[in-house]
Design an enzyme around this catalytic site. Structure first.
Site, PDB file in Angstrom:
ATOM      1  N   ALA A  66       0.857  -1.180   0.000  1.00  0.00           N
ATOM      2  CA  ALA A  66       0.000   0.000   0.000  1.00  0.00           C
ATOM      3  C   ALA A  66       0.899   1.238   0.000  1.00  0.00           C
ATOM      4  O   ALA A  66       2.070   1.164   0.390  1.00  0.00           O
ATOM      5  CB  ALA A  66      -0.901  -0.011   1.227  1.00  0.00           C
ATOM      6  N   GLY A 109       0.681  -5.159   0.969  1.00  0.00           N
ATOM      7  CA  GLY A 109      -0.553  -5.234   0.181  1.00  0.00           C
ATOM      8  C   GLY A 109      -0.335  -5.848  -1.191  1.00  0.00           C
ATOM      9  O   GLY A 109      -1.264  -6.408  -1.774  1.00  0.00           O
ATOM     10  N   GLU A 112      -0.552  -9.458  -0.575  1.00  0.00           N
ATOM     11  CA  GLU A 112      -1.963  -9.733  -0.260  1.00  0.00           C
ATOM     12  C   GLU A 112      -2.825  -9.699  -1.514  1.00  0.00           C
ATOM     13  O   GLU A 112      -3.737 -10.518  -1.679  1.00  0.00           O
ATOM     14  CB  GLU A 112      -2.457  -8.730   0.781  1.00  0.00           C
ATOM     15  CG  GLU A 112      -1.780  -8.952   2.139  1.00  0.00           C
ATOM     16  CD  GLU A 112      -2.072  -7.862   3.151  1.00  0.00           C
ATOM     17  OE1 GLU A 112      -2.072  -6.670   2.769  1.00  0.00           O
ATOM     18  OE2 GLU A 112      -2.302  -8.189   4.327  1.00  0.00           O
ATOM     19  N   GLU A 132       5.059  -5.123   6.911  1.00  0.00           N
ATOM     20  CA  GLU A 132       4.324  -4.124   7.695  1.00  0.00           C
ATOM     21  C   GLU A 132       4.899  -3.941   9.097  1.00  0.00           C
ATOM     22  O   GLU A 132       4.855  -2.847   9.671  1.00  0.00           O
ATOM     23  CB  GLU A 132       2.840  -4.516   7.797  1.00  0.00           C
ATOM     24  CG  GLU A 132       2.048  -4.344   6.508  1.00  0.00           C
ATOM     25  CD  GLU A 132       2.042  -5.580   5.617  1.00  0.00           C
ATOM     26  OE1 GLU A 132       2.911  -6.470   5.798  1.00  0.00           O
ATOM     27  OE2 GLU A 132       1.168  -5.653   4.736  1.00  0.00           O
TER      28      GLU A 132
HETATM   29  N1  CO8 Z   1       4.546   3.220  -0.803  1.00  0.00           N
HETATM   30  C1  CO8 Z   1       4.940   4.374  -1.374  1.00  0.00           C
HETATM   31  N2  CO8 Z   1       6.062   4.512  -2.078  1.00  0.00           N
HETATM   32  C2  CO8 Z   1       6.846   3.407  -2.231  1.00  0.00           C
HETATM   33  C3  CO8 Z   1       6.505   2.177  -1.676  1.00  0.00           C
HETATM   34  C4  CO8 Z   1       5.288   2.097  -0.942  1.00  0.00           C
HETATM   35  N3  CO8 Z   1       4.856   0.948  -0.386  1.00  0.00           N
HETATM   36  N4  CO8 Z   1       7.479   1.283  -1.979  1.00  0.00           N
HETATM   37  C5  CO8 Z   1       8.384   1.944  -2.713  1.00  0.00           C
HETATM   38  N5  CO8 Z   1       8.018   3.239  -2.869  1.00  0.00           N
HETATM   39  C6  CO8 Z   1       8.716   4.289  -3.579  1.00  0.00           C
HETATM   40  C7  CO8 Z   1       9.929   4.787  -2.802  1.00  0.00           C
HETATM   41  O1  CO8 Z   1       9.507   5.727  -1.828  1.00  0.00           O
HETATM   42  C8  CO8 Z   1      10.740   5.364  -3.898  1.00  0.00           C
HETATM   43  O2  CO8 Z   1      10.203   6.627  -4.204  1.00  0.00           O
HETATM   44  P1  CO8 Z   1      11.200   7.920  -4.425  1.00  0.00           P
HETATM   45  O3  CO8 Z   1      11.986   7.578  -5.673  1.00  0.00           O
HETATM   46  O4  CO8 Z   1      10.255   9.054  -4.612  1.00  0.00           O
HETATM   47  O5  CO8 Z   1      12.055   7.991  -3.223  1.00  0.00           O
HETATM   48  C9  CO8 Z   1      10.486   4.459  -5.085  1.00  0.00           C
HETATM   49  O6  CO8 Z   1       9.257   3.779  -4.782  1.00  0.00           O
HETATM   50  C10 CO8 Z   1      11.554   3.413  -5.285  1.00  0.00           C
HETATM   51  O7  CO8 Z   1      11.722   2.718  -4.060  1.00  0.00           O
HETATM   52  P2  CO8 Z   1      13.159   2.483  -3.382  1.00  0.00           P
HETATM   53  O8  CO8 Z   1      14.063   3.599  -3.712  1.00  0.00           O
HETATM   54  O9  CO8 Z   1      12.923   2.191  -1.947  1.00  0.00           O
HETATM   55  O10 CO8 Z   1      13.607   1.158  -4.171  1.00  0.00           O
HETATM   56  P3  CO8 Z   1      14.642   0.030  -3.662  1.00  0.00           P
HETATM   57  O11 CO8 Z   1      14.893  -0.824  -4.844  1.00  0.00           O
HETATM   58  O12 CO8 Z   1      15.789   0.646  -2.943  1.00  0.00           O
HETATM   59  O13 CO8 Z   1      13.822  -0.802  -2.553  1.00  0.00           O
HETATM   60  C11 CO8 Z   1      11.879  -1.959  -1.689  1.00  0.00           C
HETATM   61  C12 CO8 Z   1      12.697  -1.571  -2.928  1.00  0.00           C
HETATM   62  C13 CO8 Z   1      12.692  -2.910  -0.804  1.00  0.00           C
HETATM   63  C14 CO8 Z   1      10.623  -2.661  -2.180  1.00  0.00           C
HETATM   64  C15 CO8 Z   1      11.518  -0.700  -0.884  1.00  0.00           C
HETATM   65  O14 CO8 Z   1      10.970   0.261  -1.766  1.00  0.00           O
HETATM   66  C16 CO8 Z   1      10.528  -0.923   0.219  1.00  0.00           C
HETATM   67  O15 CO8 Z   1      10.877  -1.442   1.271  1.00  0.00           O
HETATM   68  N6  CO8 Z   1       9.252  -0.496   0.020  1.00  0.00           N
HETATM   69  C17 CO8 Z   1       8.229  -0.530   1.033  1.00  0.00           C
HETATM   70  C18 CO8 Z   1       7.720  -1.939   1.227  1.00  0.00           C
HETATM   71  C19 CO8 Z   1       6.681  -1.969   2.305  1.00  0.00           C
HETATM   72  O16 CO8 Z   1       6.917  -1.654   3.456  1.00  0.00           O
HETATM   73  N7  CO8 Z   1       5.436  -2.396   1.970  1.00  0.00           N
HETATM   74  C20 CO8 Z   1       4.352  -2.500   2.895  1.00  0.00           C
HETATM   75  C21 CO8 Z   1       3.522  -1.269   2.890  1.00  0.00           C
HETATM   76  S1  CO8 Z   1       2.223  -1.313   4.126  1.00  0.00           S
HETATM   77  C22 CO8 Z   1       0.982  -2.236   3.379  1.00  0.00           C
HETATM   78  O17 CO8 Z   1       1.117  -2.706   2.292  1.00  0.00           O
HETATM   79  C23 CO8 Z   1      -0.302  -2.379   4.135  1.00  0.00           C
HETATM   80  C24 CO8 Z   1      -1.262  -3.351   3.437  1.00  0.00           C
HETATM   81  C25 CO8 Z   1      -2.633  -2.748   3.236  1.00  0.00           C
HETATM   82  C26 CO8 Z   1      -3.567  -3.677   2.483  1.00  0.00           C
HETATM   83  C27 CO8 Z   1      -3.600  -3.458   0.978  1.00  0.00           C
HETATM   84  C28 CO8 Z   1      -4.622  -4.348   0.336  1.00  0.00           C
HETATM   85  C29 CO8 Z   1      -4.420  -4.624  -1.163  1.00  0.00           C
END
Ligand code: CO8
Length: 260
Positions: A66, A109, A112, A132
Site C-alpha cells: 500500500a 498489500g 496480499e 508491515e
Molecule cells: N509506498 C509508497 N512509495 C513506495 C513504496 C510504498 N509501499 N514502496 C516503494 N516506494 C517508492 C519509494 O519511496 C521510492 O520513491 P522515491 O523515488 O520518490 O524515493 C520508489 O518507490 C523506489 O523505491 P526504493 O528507492 O525504496 O527502491 P529500492 O529498490 O531501494 O527498494 C523496496 C525496494 C525494498 C521494495 C523498498 O521500496 C521498500 O521497502 N518499500 C516498502 C515496502 C513496504 O513496506 N510495503 C508495505 C507497505 S504497508 C501495506 O502494504 C499495508 C497493506 C494494506 C492492504 C492493501 C490491500 C491490497
C-alpha cells in the site's frame, strides 16, 4: 472503455490483462489505483468476450505494498470512518479466474493482492513478504490469514514477524505459487497469459463453478464443501455445455462451447 491512469489494460484471445502502472513508486497501491483496478475487474467480469484475467506489475515490482506516502498521516478515525482498504477486494469477488503474474517485489498489500488472485505465477526473481511490522503496523488484507492457509503457520509467522522476504523458490515449496518461471525464453507474464488462454477455451460456467467451489473450501467444513460441490456437479448437467462436452468426446471431435 474507461481511460485509466494508474493501470493499463489490454485484451488478448479472450484474456483481459491488467498491468499495475506506477513504476516510479514500485506500483504502490494507492486509493486511485485500487479504484481503477476494481473498475477494470468489474468491466472484464461483465464482458462476454473475456473468459479469464491476468493481473501483473512491472519487472521490478508486482506491487511494493500500500502507498506509505498516502497512509503516513492517516488517523485511526479516518481509517475507521472511511473503511480504509475495505473496498480493495474486488479481486476476491471477481467470478472469472484471475491469475497473478508476479515479477520482482510482492510486498505487504502487494503480496496480499497476489494472494487474492486464484493462481500465482512467479518469476525466478520474485520476492514475497509482509514487511508491515517494520512500519509499526501489521498486514491488513490477508497477510495473517491467506498466507497461513498457503504456506502454513510457521512460515507465515516468520514472514509477518520478521518482515523478511521469501524467494520465488520458497514460495513454490510452500505452495503459495503454482509455478516459477526461470530466466530465459518466456516471461512470467507470457506464461500466465498462456495458462489464461488455456482456461479461456473451456466452458465458462464450469470454470466459474470450479472457482466458486475451490474458494468455498476455505470457508466451509469438508462435509459442507463436498455437499456444495455435489450440488454444483448436479447443476452442471443443466448446462448446454455438458451435453456438448460429453457429445464431443463420444463423437471424437472438439467441443464447441456456447457457455450456457
Ligand atoms: N509506498 C509508497 N512509495 C513506495 C513504496 C510504498 N509501499 N514502496 C516503494 N516506494 C517508492 C519509494 O519511496 C521510492 O520513491 P522515491 O523515488 O520518490 O524515493 C520508489 O518507490 C523506489 O523505491 P526504493 O528507492 O525504496 O527502491 P529500492 O529498490 O531501494 O527498494 C523496496 C525496494 C525494498 C521494495 C523498498 O521500496 C521498500 O521497502 N518499500 C516498502 C515496502 C513496504 O513496506 N510495503 C508495505 C507497505 S504497508 C501495506 O502494504 C499495508 C497493506 C494494506 C492492504 C492493501 C490491500 C491490497
Amino acid at each position: 472503455s474507461t481511460a485509466f491512469t494508474n493501470i493499463l489494460t489490454r485484451e488478448d484471445g479472450g484474456v483481459g490483462i491488467i498491468t499495475l502502472n506506477r513504476p516510479k513508486a514500485l506500483n504502490a497501491l494507492s486509493t486511485p489505483l485500487m479504484t481503477e483496478l476494481n473498475d477494470a475487474l468489474a468491466q472484464y467480469d461483465r464482458d462476454d468476450g473475456i473468459m479469464a484475467i491476468v493481473l501483473t506489475g512491472s519487472e521490478k515490482a508486482f506491487a511494493a505494498g500500500a502507498d506509505i506516502k498516502e497512509m503516513r498521516e492517516l488517523t485511526f478515525m479516518e481509517c475507521y470512518k472511511k473503511e480504509f482498504i475495505t473496498s480493495w477486494t474486488k479481486v476476491t469477488t471477481t467470478r472469472k479466474p484471475v491469475i497473478a503474474a508476479v515479477s520482482g517485489f510482492a510486498l505487504g498489500g502487494g503480496c496480499e493482492l497476489a494472494m487474492m488472485c486464484d493462481i500465482i505465477y512467479a518469476s525466478h526473481d520474485a520476492k514475497f513478504g509482509q514487511p508491515e511490522i517494520n512500519l509499526g503496523i501489521l498486514p491488513g488484507a490477508g497477510g495473517t490469514q491467506r498466507l497461513v492457509r498457503a504456506v502454513g503457520k510457521s512460515k507465515a509467522m516468520e514472514l509477518c514477524l520478521t518482515g523478511d522476504m521469501m524467494t520465488a523458490q520458497e514460495a513454490l515449496a510452500g505452495g503459495l505459487v503454482a509455478k516459477v518461471v526461470p530466466a530465459g525464453e518466456s516471461t512470467v507474464l507470457e506464461e500466465a497469459i498462456k495458462t489464461a488462454k488455456k482456461i479461456a477455451k473451456k466452458s465458462l460456467p464450469s470454470v466459474m463453478m470450479v472457482k466458486e467451489c475451490v474458494n468455498k473450501s476455505f470457508e466451509l467444513s469438508l462435509a459442507e464443501g463436498l455437499h456444495l460441490e455435489r450440488r454444483f456437479f448436479h447443476a452442471a448437467f443443466a448446462t448446454q455445455d455438458q451435453k456438448e462436452g460429453m457429445g464431443a468426446f463420444v463423437e471424437k471431435r472438439k467441443p464447441s462451447w456456447t457457455h450456457e
